[in-house]
Design an enzyme around this catalytic site. Structure first.
Site, PDB file in Angstrom:
ATOM      1  N   GLU A   1       0.847  -1.197   0.000  1.00  0.00           N
ATOM      2  CA  GLU A   1       0.000   0.000   0.000  1.00  0.00           C
ATOM      3  C   GLU A   1       0.879   1.242   0.000  1.00  0.00           C
ATOM      4  O   GLU A   1       1.974   1.225   0.571  1.00  0.00           O
ATOM      5  CB  GLU A   1      -0.889   0.012   1.256  1.00  0.00           C
ATOM      6  CG  GLU A   1      -1.863  -1.164   1.302  1.00  0.00           C
ATOM      7  CD  GLU A   1      -2.698  -1.217   2.588  1.00  0.00           C
ATOM      8  OE1 GLU A   1      -2.580  -0.293   3.420  1.00  0.00           O
ATOM      9  OE2 GLU A   1      -3.452  -2.183   2.749  1.00  0.00           O
TER      10      GLU A   1
ATOM     11  N   HIS B   1      -7.815   1.210   2.666  1.00  0.00           N
ATOM     12  CA  HIS B   1      -7.464   0.882   4.059  1.00  0.00           C
ATOM     13  C   HIS B   1      -8.092   1.882   5.051  1.00  0.00           C
ATOM     14  O   HIS B   1      -7.402   2.507   5.854  1.00  0.00           O
ATOM     15  CB  HIS B   1      -5.942   0.844   4.246  1.00  0.00           C
ATOM     16  CG  HIS B   1      -5.528   0.024   5.437  1.00  0.00           C
ATOM     17  ND1 HIS B   1      -4.370  -0.699   5.493  1.00  0.00           N
ATOM     18  CD2 HIS B   1      -6.140  -0.196   6.638  1.00  0.00           C
ATOM     19  CE1 HIS B   1      -4.275  -1.309   6.663  1.00  0.00           C
ATOM     20  NE2 HIS B   1      -5.345  -1.010   7.377  1.00  0.00           N
TER      21      HIS B   1
HETATM   22  P1  NAI Z   1      -7.691 -10.035  17.126  1.00  0.00           P
HETATM   23  O1  NAI Z   1      -6.292 -10.350  17.530  1.00  0.00           O
HETATM   24  O2  NAI Z   1      -8.651  -9.598  18.155  1.00  0.00           O
HETATM   25  O3  NAI Z   1      -8.308 -11.302  16.371  1.00  0.00           O
HETATM   26  C1  NAI Z   1      -7.628 -12.054  15.405  1.00  0.00           C
HETATM   27  C2  NAI Z   1      -8.125 -13.491  15.503  1.00  0.00           C
HETATM   28  O4  NAI Z   1      -7.555 -14.250  14.451  1.00  0.00           O
HETATM   29  C3  NAI Z   1      -7.708 -14.166  16.813  1.00  0.00           C
HETATM   30  O5  NAI Z   1      -8.845 -14.714  17.450  1.00  0.00           O
HETATM   31  C4  NAI Z   1      -6.721 -15.241  16.361  1.00  0.00           C
HETATM   32  O6  NAI Z   1      -6.759 -16.400  17.178  1.00  0.00           O
HETATM   33  C5  NAI Z   1      -7.243 -15.530  14.965  1.00  0.00           C
HETATM   34  N1  NAI Z   1      -6.261 -16.176  14.096  1.00  0.00           N
HETATM   35  C6  NAI Z   1      -4.933 -15.955  14.028  1.00  0.00           C
HETATM   36  N2  NAI Z   1      -4.388 -16.757  13.094  1.00  0.00           N
HETATM   37  C7  NAI Z   1      -5.399 -17.473  12.557  1.00  0.00           C
HETATM   38  C8  NAI Z   1      -5.472 -18.464  11.553  1.00  0.00           C
HETATM   39  N3  NAI Z   1      -4.386 -18.889  10.897  1.00  0.00           N
HETATM   40  N4  NAI Z   1      -6.675 -19.002  11.262  1.00  0.00           N
HETATM   41  C9  NAI Z   1      -7.784 -18.602  11.934  1.00  0.00           C
HETATM   42  N5  NAI Z   1      -7.780 -17.661  12.911  1.00  0.00           N
HETATM   43  C10 NAI Z   1      -6.597 -17.109  13.208  1.00  0.00           C
HETATM   44  O7  NAI Z   1      -7.566  -8.963  15.945  1.00  0.00           O
HETATM   45  P2  NAI Z   1      -8.693  -7.967  15.448  1.00  0.00           P
HETATM   46  O8  NAI Z   1      -8.614  -6.701  16.203  1.00  0.00           O
HETATM   47  O9  NAI Z   1      -9.982  -8.682  15.362  1.00  0.00           O
HETATM   48  O10 NAI Z   1      -8.143  -7.655  13.973  1.00  0.00           O
HETATM   49  C11 NAI Z   1      -8.249  -8.590  12.916  1.00  0.00           C
HETATM   50  C12 NAI Z   1      -7.528  -8.073  11.695  1.00  0.00           C
HETATM   51  O11 NAI Z   1      -8.078  -6.829  11.276  1.00  0.00           O
HETATM   52  C13 NAI Z   1      -6.035  -7.817  11.875  1.00  0.00           C
HETATM   53  O12 NAI Z   1      -5.350  -8.241  10.721  1.00  0.00           O
HETATM   54  C14 NAI Z   1      -5.939  -6.323  11.928  1.00  0.00           C
HETATM   55  O13 NAI Z   1      -4.671  -5.898  11.503  1.00  0.00           O
HETATM   56  C15 NAI Z   1      -7.025  -5.945  10.944  1.00  0.00           C
HETATM   57  N6  NAI Z   1      -7.466  -4.553  11.085  1.00  0.00           N
HETATM   58  C16 NAI Z   1      -7.768  -3.866   9.939  1.00  0.00           C
HETATM   59  C17 NAI Z   1      -8.164  -2.542  10.010  1.00  0.00           C
HETATM   60  C18 NAI Z   1      -8.522  -1.789   8.769  1.00  0.00           C
HETATM   61  O14 NAI Z   1      -8.428  -0.581   8.769  1.00  0.00           O
HETATM   62  N7  NAI Z   1      -8.956  -2.440   7.722  1.00  0.00           N
HETATM   63  C19 NAI Z   1      -8.232  -1.821  11.292  1.00  0.00           C
HETATM   64  C20 NAI Z   1      -8.011  -2.673  12.439  1.00  0.00           C
HETATM   65  C21 NAI Z   1      -7.604  -3.986  12.319  1.00  0.00           C
END
Ligand code: NAI
Length: 408
Positions: free
Chosen positions: A268, A291
């Site tokens: 990005e 994003h």
């Molecule tokens: P979180 O840490 O609360 O949840 C992530 C979940 O994914 C966890 O429950 C973890 O166990 C699970 N996980 C990890 N590896 C995995 C796999 N191989 N298969 C299945 N599950 C798996 O994170 P959150 O806050 O829910 O964020 C999720 C994603 O969203 C992150 O990548 C974060 O960077 C992204 N994000 C994107 C934003 C945007 O502006 N588009 C803003 C904020 C977050």
């Protein structure tokens, strides 16, 4: 290196890059001396601010690498007013005894809401309809337009965002499946699916909410896209590299997928505004956003408050809860005691050495917590009597000492 405790109004906090005013307000209210600089800094200017600040708050454009941190002689903590912390050399900061705090979950709701919006936009082909009308083309055909009610969403990653999406989707009358590598309590009627392929096969919408890890890199590639139902949709508002974009482009071009919503991309642009070709512009029913999942006033405000809270809890109490590079200690406030905070290299014998110094001056230890990471240890000790400068000097002189503060 050592620090002594001093009153809040002498703790100098510098906030760069237009950090949301909620942070400056919260920190000023706590009594610290807060300076706001609206720009990102670099080079000499950054070095000077690093040298002069006890706490530095940055967003993503100010890079705090080793050269800048070399000036952080009196810095107590760094606040990243962002989800990620890539802008800071966090290991170097830890070795200098500086915890780094961020706000990983303040934008949770914003991302979940955008995911729901994207789901409806895909089901109604809103992107194409809107583009057409922008080009004066009136197309009222209903082909390919659906309600989301009664459809199945499969969430891959059931953490903060995944769970919120699940709850919102259920309120829309959708069936919710989720897959996570960690055992998670299902909220509402959501159903866990152990096998990710099975989830993909059963879903009308596959929505990704995983972090970028070696295991999630390109976890949605050609084999997974082929397993998706014909006409189903993929949503990625997590991290760009989780999807093999070439395979996705092929699955959209050959009509196997009914559409996709992408908020994140493998590479990005760094500036907020830039020319950028994501390479999906020619494909139908692809919702593209730059994003912005977490870009809302509400999320920015929540980030400001969350990081400001973490910083003041560290300054005032020594809590490192939520620090990304530090042993986690969250000591309760202990009335009638005096607190020593000691950050040291993680070598044997520190506890005994500090205990000896404290017992030499006749203080009794009321409570102590020690946590370590590979490189550093963090000791919080509460004692029953006021400690002299001599105690501070002696602990600071220990060979493994990185930083010592005595609070109240
Ligand atoms: P979180 O840490 O609360 O949840 C992530 C979940 O994914 C966890 O429950 C973890 O166990 C699970 N996980 C990890 N590896 C995995 C796999 N191989 N298969 C299945 N599950 C798996 O994170 P959150 O806050 O829910 O964020 C999720 C994603 O969203 C992150 O990548 C974060 O960077 C992204 N994000 C994107 C934003 C945007 O502006 N588009 C803003 C904020 C977050």
């Amino acid at each position: 290196m050592s620090d002594t405790s001093f009153p809040r109004h002498r703790i100098r906090i510098t906030l760069l890059e237009n950090v949301h005013p909620s942070a400056a307000d919260a920190l000023t209210e706590r009594g610290y001396a807060v300076e706001v600089i609206p720009r990102a800094l670099e080079g000499r200017e950054l070095a000077e601010v690093v040298a002069a600040s006890h706490v530095l708050g940055v967003r993503s454009r100010t890079k705090l690498r080793e050269e800048a941190l070399a000036h952080a002689g009196k810095m107590l903590a760094i606040g990243c007013f962002s989800v990620g912390t890539d802008q800071v050399a966090i290991r170097d900061a830890a070795q200098r005894g500086i915890p780094v705090f961020n706000a990983p979950h303040a934008s949770t709701r914003s991302v979940a809401e955008l995911t729901m919006g994207a789901m409806i936009a895909l089901a109604r082909r809103l992107g194409d309809k809107s583009n057409a009308l922008h080009h004066r083309h009136w197309d009222k055909t209903l082909a390919g337009a659906h309600e989301v009610r009664g459809r199945t969403v499969g969430l891959i990653g059931y953490g903060h965002i995944g769970q919120q999406v699940g709850l919102l989707a259920e309120a829309f009358g959708m069936r919710v499946l989720f897959h996570d590598i960690v055992r998670k309590l299902p909220l509402g009627l959501a159903r866990p699916i152990a096998d990710v392929d099975e989830l993909i096969e059963q879903s009308d919408f596959v929505s990704l909410h995983v972090p970028e890890t070696p295991r999630t890199l390109a976890m949605i590639g050609a084999p997974q896209l082929t397993r998706m139902r014909r006409g189903s949709y993929l949503l990625n508002l997590s991290r760009g590299k989780v999807v093999d974009v070439e395979a996705l482009r092929a699955a959209l071009a050959n009509g196997h997928l009914g559409g996709a919503a992408l908020d994140v991309f493998p590479a990005e642009p760094t500036p907020t505004v830039a020319e950028f070709d994501v390479g999906f512009a020619d494909l139908p029913n692809v919702i593209l956003t730059p994003h912005v999942g977490g870009n809302t006033e509400e999320a920015q405000r929540a980030i400001g408050l969350e990081v400001a809270h973490a910083l003041s809890e560290f300054i005032d109490r020594g809590s490192t809860e939520g620090a990304v590079n530090f042993p986690q200690v969250n000591p309760p406030s202990m009335p009638e005691t005096h607190r020593i905070l000691n950050i040291h290299q993680n070598v044997p014998g520190v506890l005994a050495a500090v205990n000896n110094i404290v017992s030499d001056v006749g203080a009794n230890i009321e409570a102590q917590q020690l946590a370590t990471t590979r490189d550093i240890g963090y000791l919080v000790m509460d004692v029953n009597r006021e400690l002299s400068d001599e105690v501070h000097t002696r602990i600071s002189a220990l060979p493994m000492n990185v930083r010592t503060r005595i609070l109240y």
